[in-house]
Enzyme design. Structure first.
Site, PDB file in Angstrom:
ATOM      1  N   GLY A  27       0.745  -1.541   0.024  1.00  0.00           N
ATOM      2  CA  GLY A  27      -0.102   0.009  -0.129  1.00  0.00           C
ATOM      3  C   GLY A  27       0.836   1.280   0.002  1.00  0.00           C
ATOM      4  N   CYS A  45     -27.062 -10.013 -17.622  1.00  0.00           N
ATOM      5  CA  CYS A  45     -26.424  -9.561 -19.013  1.00  0.00           C
ATOM      6  C   CYS A  45     -27.204 -10.103 -20.111  1.00  0.00           C
ATOM      7  CB  CYS A  45     -25.061 -10.693 -19.121  1.00  0.00           C
ATOM      8  SG  CYS A  45     -24.281 -10.360 -20.655  1.00  0.00           S
ATOM      9  N   CYS A  59     -25.041 -13.306 -21.798  1.00  0.00           N
ATOM     10  CA  CYS A  59     -24.882 -14.407 -21.402  1.00  0.00           C
ATOM     11  C   CYS A  59     -25.851 -14.720 -20.164  1.00  0.00           C
ATOM     12  CB  CYS A  59     -23.420 -14.603 -20.652  1.00  0.00           C
ATOM     13  SG  CYS A  59     -23.090 -13.775 -19.494  1.00  0.00           S
ATOM     14  N   CYS A  63     -22.098  -7.766 -19.673  1.00  0.00           N
ATOM     15  CA  CYS A  63     -20.993  -8.072 -19.297  1.00  0.00           C
ATOM     16  C   CYS A  63     -19.862  -7.188 -19.586  1.00  0.00           C
ATOM     17  CB  CYS A  63     -20.357  -9.414 -19.179  1.00  0.00           C
ATOM     18  SG  CYS A  63     -21.606 -10.686 -18.351  1.00  0.00           S
ATOM     19  N   CYS A  83     -17.997 -13.347 -20.289  1.00  0.00           N
ATOM     20  CA  CYS A  83     -19.220 -13.630 -21.003  1.00  0.00           C
ATOM     21  C   CYS A  83     -19.057 -14.389 -22.082  1.00  0.00           C
ATOM     22  CB  CYS A  83     -19.531 -12.051 -21.581  1.00  0.00           C
ATOM     23  SG  CYS A  83     -21.201 -11.858 -21.921  1.00  0.00           S
TER      24      CYS A  83
END
Lengths: 256, 283
Positions: free
Chosen positions: B29, B239, B242, B264, B270
């Site tokens: 970080g 979606c 899909c 997607c 997808c």
């Protein structure tokens, strides 16, 4: 009893120029100390040295910490000083713009110190912020307004609320009534006097306004050219000034 | 091919980058400065990510590049071509087959596995940037863990909008220490940062910063006790291709009459589901 703040032989130079020299005093719990003097007499330099904003050239500043008793703040790490600055200390600037975040709402301004010490409950933070707005006589309906929409007096009161929300033990004030008109000043002084007495705060107040110290301060220190020329109980110093400069200062106040 | 050094950058530059990456991995970080190079693409197109990828690539690697989750958008195609030309590595669109994935604004839906490296393109590495204008001061704030101000921003969001309105680049706390900008991924992807088995590297070219999340790092999104973080996406939609209800969706405007569809954003996920004949929701 140990003094809350003990200052020993504090000196600060700006190059060859003396900022403040050889200042010593003790501030006891619950006591309000006034520092008066004309512009350039080293009042603000002294206050900034005490609050850790400036590093003095010589001397010690002992603060009676909750955990370890008296400690020299100049020997602390920056992290420890910042922790003190957002828990046990408060600093009220002359210009509220220096002490407030102007693009953050009043509630956010008051809540910042709470969040900085770990508060993570929005409802509680907001409740405390509203409570403090009420105590400094700002309408709770203004909680989500930004400080730039406030008048000068309200901004100053908001700055006080923001500083006192974490229950500090020592408050530094730099000309808290500067730049306000007299009636607003009177109201602010009244508020400050109430808060200081009710919360048992210790405070160091820097001002050039003798009326402010007459109302708020228990003890008084008079500075000239970086040196303390006279100190004692407020009424004693103002009613029976010994040093020539103090006499001049007291006699310069306009009588209406 | 021989006209370029492997992966475009010279070996000394790659060593400099690897040292920065190692330091970043050692301090999760923390933003490590590095001497960012001019790359043959403009800032904002992923110069930081490209440099990190170039420093990590070996000839045996298989590279996948995505932009907003898609393999076939301009940014993804041009970076993929770039590395095919200067490193001659194998490329793929399948998340599971890739060893290095460079990404802009998304984390793939398919869970990452140990051994994979995910490289993020980062425009603004400093999470405190618009809260505190002085860069010197933000560094001190990171060093002293002085993070009250970040919480003030979230407070302001709730006060004004009734919820934490930040939908992307949602700030996170790494291992309870540094606050980090996860790059502009949707907050839907934030939980995937946490405890990931893959190594996650972040490169900001213009800002000359690299930071990292080593595998299995604790990453928490900032929030309030009474306003907990939630990984949101288009509510109640699935979606159109899909049928997935669990993946992150893009809203696509299809005509001038207000017609729209949700698909997607992860094209590989997808396509794989469509190929498998699935039009129902499954993870």
């Amino acid at each position: 009893m140990t003094p809350l703040l003990q200052v020993e032989n504090l000196s600060k130079h700006y190059g060859a120029h003396l900022g403040c020299g050889d200042v010593s005093f003790a501030l006891w719990p619950g006591e309000v100390m006034g520092i008066v003097g004309e512009s350039g007499s080293g009042k603000s330099t002294l206050l900034n040295c005490l609050a850790g904003h400036l590093r003095p050239d010589a001397g010690r500043v002992l603060f009676d910490t909750r955990e370890d008793g008296p400690r020299d703040i100049l020997g602390m790490t920056e992290a420890e000083r910042r922790w003190l600055a957002r828990t046990d200390w408060a600093f009220v600037h002359q210009n509220p713009r220096d002490g407030l975040r102007m693009n953050v709402s009043a509630g956010g301004n008051v809540g910042e110190r709470l969040m900085a010490v770990g508060a993570r409950h929005y409802g509680d933070i907001r409740a405390q912020a509203s409570d403090w707005l009420e105590r400094v006589e700002i309408d709770v309906g203004r909680l989500d307004d930004r400080p730039r929409a406030f008048s000068g007096g309200m901004q100053q009161r908001l700055q006080i609320a923001r500083n006192l929300v974490t229950g500090p033990r020592l408050v530094f004030m730099d000309e808290p009534t500067g730049g306000l008109d007299v009636s607003v000043q009177a109201r602010l002084l009244d508020l400050l006097r109430g808060l200081v007495r009710r919360l048992g705060l210790s405070a160091v107040i820097v001002t050039h306004d003798l009326a402010v110290v007459r109302l708020l301060a228990d003890r008084l220190m008079v500075m000239k050219d970086g040196r303390v020329v006279e100190q004692g109980l407020t009424d004693q110093v103002l009613d029976d000034p010994q040093h020539a400069y103090t006499q001049l200062l007291v006699s310069s106040v306009l009588q209406v | 091919m021989t006209a370029y050094n492997f992966a475009y950058l010279d070996e000394a530059t790659k060593r400099m980058l690897r040292r920065a990456i190692l330091k970043a991995v050692a301090i999760p970080g923390y933003q490590v400065p590095f001497s960012s190079r001019e790359m043959p693409m403009p800032y904002g197109w992923g110069t930081g990510g490209v440099q990190v990828t170039a420093a990590c690539l070996v000839p045996e690697d298989t590279l996948k590049v995505i932009d907003q989750g898609a393999d076939d958008t301009t940014n993804a195609v041009s970076i993929r071509k770039f590395f095919q030309r200067v490193a001659d590595v194998a490329v793929t669109e399948r998340t599971a087959q890739a060893s290095i994935i460079q990404t802009r604004h998304r984390i793939p839906e398919t869970p990452l596995i140990a051994g994979q490296i995910l490289v993020f393109q980062v425009p603004i590495p400093e999470p405190l940037r618009f809260l505190e204008p002085r860069e010197v001061e933000t560094r001190v704030m990171h060093a002293l863990e002085d993070y009250g101000l970040m919480q003030v921003r979230l407070y302001e969001d709730i006060a004004r909008h009734g919820e934490i309105a930040r939908a992307y680049a949602y700030p996170v706390r790494v291992e309870g220490r540094y606050i980090m900008d996860p790059s502009p991924i949707p907050k839907f992807d934030n939980p995937k940062l946490n405890n990931s088995p893959a190594l996650q590297l972040f490169g900001a070219g213009r800002e000359c910063r690299i930071y990292a999340l080593p595998p299995f790092t604790r990453v928490e999104s900032l929030d309030f006790d009474d306003y907990p973080f939630s990984a949101t996406k288009a509510a109640g939609q699935s979606c159109a291709l899909c049928g997935s209800t669990v993946s992150y969706l893009d809203e696509v405007i299809t005509d001038d009459a207000g017609g729209r569809m949700f698909v997607c954003s992860d094209t590989d996920y997808c396509a794989a589901r469509v190929a498998a004949g699935s039009t129902e929701d499954a993870a």
